[in-house]
Motif scaffolding. Structure first.
Motif, PDB file in Angstrom:
ATOM      1  N   SER A   5      -7.818   4.653  -0.646  1.00 18.41           N
ATOM      2  CA  SER A   5      -7.725   5.428   0.592  1.00 18.41           C
ATOM      3  C   SER A   5      -9.030   5.358   1.375  1.00 18.41           C
ATOM      4  CB  SER A   5      -7.410   6.890   0.277  1.00 18.41           C
ATOM      5  OG  SER A   5      -6.342   6.987  -0.626  1.00 18.41           O
ATOM      6  N   LEU A  53       2.681  10.149   3.081  1.00 17.98           N
ATOM      7  CA  LEU A  53       1.635   9.246   2.583  1.00 17.98           C
ATOM      8  C   LEU A  53       0.357   9.357   3.422  1.00 17.98           C
ATOM      9  CD1 LEU A  53       3.886   6.125   1.834  1.00 17.98           C
ATOM     10  CD2 LEU A  53       3.505   8.154   0.442  1.00 17.98           C
ATOM     11  N   VAL A  80      -6.608  15.062   3.904  1.00 10.20           N
ATOM     12  CA  VAL A  80      -5.299  14.797   3.302  1.00 10.20           C
ATOM     13  C   VAL A  80      -4.724  16.051   2.638  1.00 10.20           C
ATOM     14  CG1 VAL A  80      -5.539  12.313   2.998  1.00 10.20           C
ATOM     15  CG2 VAL A  80      -6.393  13.863   1.223  1.00 10.20           C
ATOM     16  N   PHE A  91       0.837  -1.205   0.000  1.00  4.64           N
ATOM     17  CA  PHE A  91       0.000   0.000   0.000  1.00  4.64           C
ATOM     18  C   PHE A  91       0.875   1.259   0.000  1.00  4.64           C
ATOM     19  CE2 PHE A  91      -2.588   3.137   2.484  1.00  4.64           C
ATOM     20  CZ  PHE A  91      -3.650   3.265   1.605  1.00  4.64           C
ATOM     21  N   LEU A 117      -6.790   5.894  -6.378  1.00  2.00           N
ATOM     22  CA  LEU A 117      -6.135   6.150  -5.088  1.00  2.00           C
ATOM     23  C   LEU A 117      -7.190   6.573  -4.062  1.00  2.00           C
ATOM     24  CD1 LEU A 117      -3.610   6.359  -3.357  1.00  2.00           C
ATOM     25  CD2 LEU A 117      -3.229   8.660  -4.245  1.00  2.00           C
ATOM     26  N   VAL A 158      -5.291  10.143   7.233  1.00  2.00           N
ATOM     27  CA  VAL A 158      -6.091   8.922   7.231  1.00  2.00           C
ATOM     28  C   VAL A 158      -6.194   8.306   8.638  1.00  2.00           C
ATOM     29  CG1 VAL A 158      -6.313   6.583   6.316  1.00  2.00           C
ATOM     30  CG2 VAL A 158      -5.612   8.454   4.809  1.00  2.00           C
TER      31      VAL A 158
END
Lengths: 434, 112
Positions: free
Chosen positions: A267, A315, A303, A26, A263, A320
């Motif tokens: 996510s 990342l 994000v 990931f 993505l 998240v």
């Protein structure tokens, strides 16, 4: 009881798979092609280090007895006194320590010295994770978050996700931004790896959430019925929250940026799983869908904070895990139902604000504890061996600089060293063995 | 002798090749290239972060033809590769002094 043991073997293997290889894939796919191996190595080595440290003192500190912050590390040193038929529960909790530590690596992509990571990992696990695991999971009367505050955390909203998210934020700030952050494109180099990793994380998460059931081992009718209803509930909640989060993330993306991306879907999976983790046993299906949807939408928006606030959480560990973990932990105060594992009604279910206050307090303790101690550890490393690789190495790529490897060889016709190669082979075999 | 160089959209390459073969062009050099024109590149979004991708993939054709055929070849490429949308590409013609076929040593018209 036999069935429960088999169930835990599978659950534990699933959770280990979440780090190696799911998280490695990931994160690896999201990093640049010159740093993918380092990204994966941070997960692999975290598993090895934390795993050994866990059986040495981690289990004892977390589950070895009473204590507000942690239990006596030496009581069950090297699992002394733990019977082998209890090892699977040690291993299950070990996989939680491993993935929590590995999650942090997403904030430090491309630029943290591997030696600094190898030093950071065991100290952080010892000082931050094992105590927080005790405060949350051990749940003795004395333990701070579960026992004294009374906050619910089914499988690790505070101990795992808020904890890793805060640590990631602290490390990202102390490390500084990647060279060219915000100016040069730093696109994910292989989104198929990321999609694959996200799917494997999802599968592993069933071990994570469903395996977190506390079962007495009694096989009378009442206990078995309780086991079945709780595992069914956590499985369904985990699944439905994830579905809702995917859709919410994609919707926000479509509205804000015009396109629903892969993505975004990957996510959304992780955001939904993170948020439902603390709440998996506490809420009903409606609550799970609501928590997933809120997490998907809020994380999709969060994000972007790193660009506005100027920290390079590469990342999105903060966007998240910290945000998703907070969403799940706090929303328990609204959506928990007395039929759930905690036995408390939340605000929306006719209970008072008591549960909400407990949840917020629990989250604040985790943030403060993890934030302060991670900063102390990281600063100590920064001023001794240093946290960051030199600029030149960062430009060239951390894989080559720190590991002497590169992930892809896309120029075989020029560098293969064969008859038609333009470059000389790097090693020649001469003499008797030629 | 002229060298016709064309930079076109990748999805038009098969149509252009077919039209040129029908016209009688016997060979060409084709490469995958990337670049940008007036429209610049495009924007990609990853977790809300927008990245300008300056270089757009294109196909480059290089065709050596006799002087008399140059205009026709340019016309065919333009007609076949045109979509009317931005980024269709460019065609240009440059003079060529000499052409030699490596296998036989033939020169100019005989070598094309």
């Amino acid at each position: 009881m036999d069935g429960y043991y088999a169930f835990m073997l599978v659950a534990t293997a699933f959770v280990l798979m979440m780090t190696v290889p799911a998280l490695a894939l990931f994160y690896g796919g999201m990093s640049r092609s010159k740093s993918v191996l380092n990204m994966m190595m941070m997960s692999f080595v975290a598993a090895a280090i934390v795993g050994i440290l866990y059986v040495a003192v981690g289990w004892s500190m977390g589950f070895g007895g009473d204590g507000t912050l942690f239990a006596n590390p030496f009581e069950l040193l090297w699992l002394d006194g733990v019977t082998t038929d209890s090892y699977i529960f040690v291993m299950f909790q070990m996989t939680f320590a491993i993935i929590t530590t590995a999650l942090i690596s997403g904030a430090v992509a491309d630029r943290m010295k591997f030696s600094a990571w190898v030093v950071f990992v065991p100290i952080w696990a010892l000082v931050v994770y094992f105590p927080l695991a005790h405060m949350v999971f051990s749940c003795t009367d004395d333990s701070l978050i579960c026992g004294r505050i009374g906050a619910q955390d089914y499988a690790g909203g505070t101990a795992v996700h808020i904890n890793a998210g805060v640590a990631g934020l602290v490390l990202a700030v102390l490390l500084g931004k990647r060279l060219g952050f915000g100016k040069e494109p730093m696109r994910p180099h292989n989104l198929t790896l990321t999609m694959l990793g996200a799917g494997m994380l999802w599968l592993g998460w069933y071990g994570f959430n469903v395996g977190s059931i506390v079962f007495t081992g009694e096989t009378d009718e009442a206990n078995v019925a309780q086991f079945m209803s709780e595992t069914g509930r956590t499985f369904a909640n985990t699944t439905l929250a994830t579905f809702a989060a995917i859709l919410a993330w994609l919707l926000v993306e479509r509205l804000l940026h015009g396109k629903a991306t892969s993505l975004g879907a990957a996510s959304g999976i992780v955001a939904g799983l993170v948020a439902i983790t603390p709440a998996a046993g506490a809420v009903d299906i409606g609550g799970a869908v609501a928590i997933g949807a809120v997490a998907g939408a809020l994380c999709a928006w969060a994000v972007g904070w790193k660009f506005k606030l100027g920290y390079d959480d590469s990342l999105d560990v903060v966007g998240v895990h910290l945000v998703g973990g907070l969403v799940g932990t706090v929303l328990i105060g609204f959506f928990s139902t007395a039929e759930g594992a905690g036995g408390v009604d939340g605000l929306f279910y006719g209970g008072g604000a008591g549960s909400l206050v407990d949840q917020v307090l629990g989250a604040l303790v985790a943030i403060a504890y993890s934030g302060v101690l991670t900063a102390v550890i990281a600063l100590a490393i920064k001023f001794t061996i240093g946290l960051r690789i030199p600029e030149e190495s960062e430009v060239e790529g951390i894989d080559l600089d720190q590991h002497g490897e590169s992930a892809y060889d896309l120029h075989t016709s020029l560098s293969s060293g064969g008859k038609t190669g333009l470059l000389a082979p790097s090693t020649k075999t001469e003499g008797a063995n030629a | 002798m002229k060298l016709v160089t064309a930079v076109i959209k990748p999805h038009k390459w098969e149509d252009v090749r077919e039209a040129l073969e029908t016209f009688g062009v016997t060979g060409m050099t084709v490469s995958e290239v990337s670049g940008y024109g007036r429209q610049k590149g495009h924007t990609e979004v990853y977790r809300g972060a927008e990245y300008d991708v300056a270089l757009v993939p294109k196909i480059r054709l290089e065709i050596v033809v006799e002087d008399a055929d140059a205009d026709d070849v340019v016309g065919i490429v333009v007609k076949t590769a045109q979509t009317g949308r931005i980024g269709d590409g460019k065609v240009w013609v440059t003079p060529v002094d000499t052409v030699v076929r490596v296998r036989t040593g033939d020169r100019d018209a005989a070598a094309v």
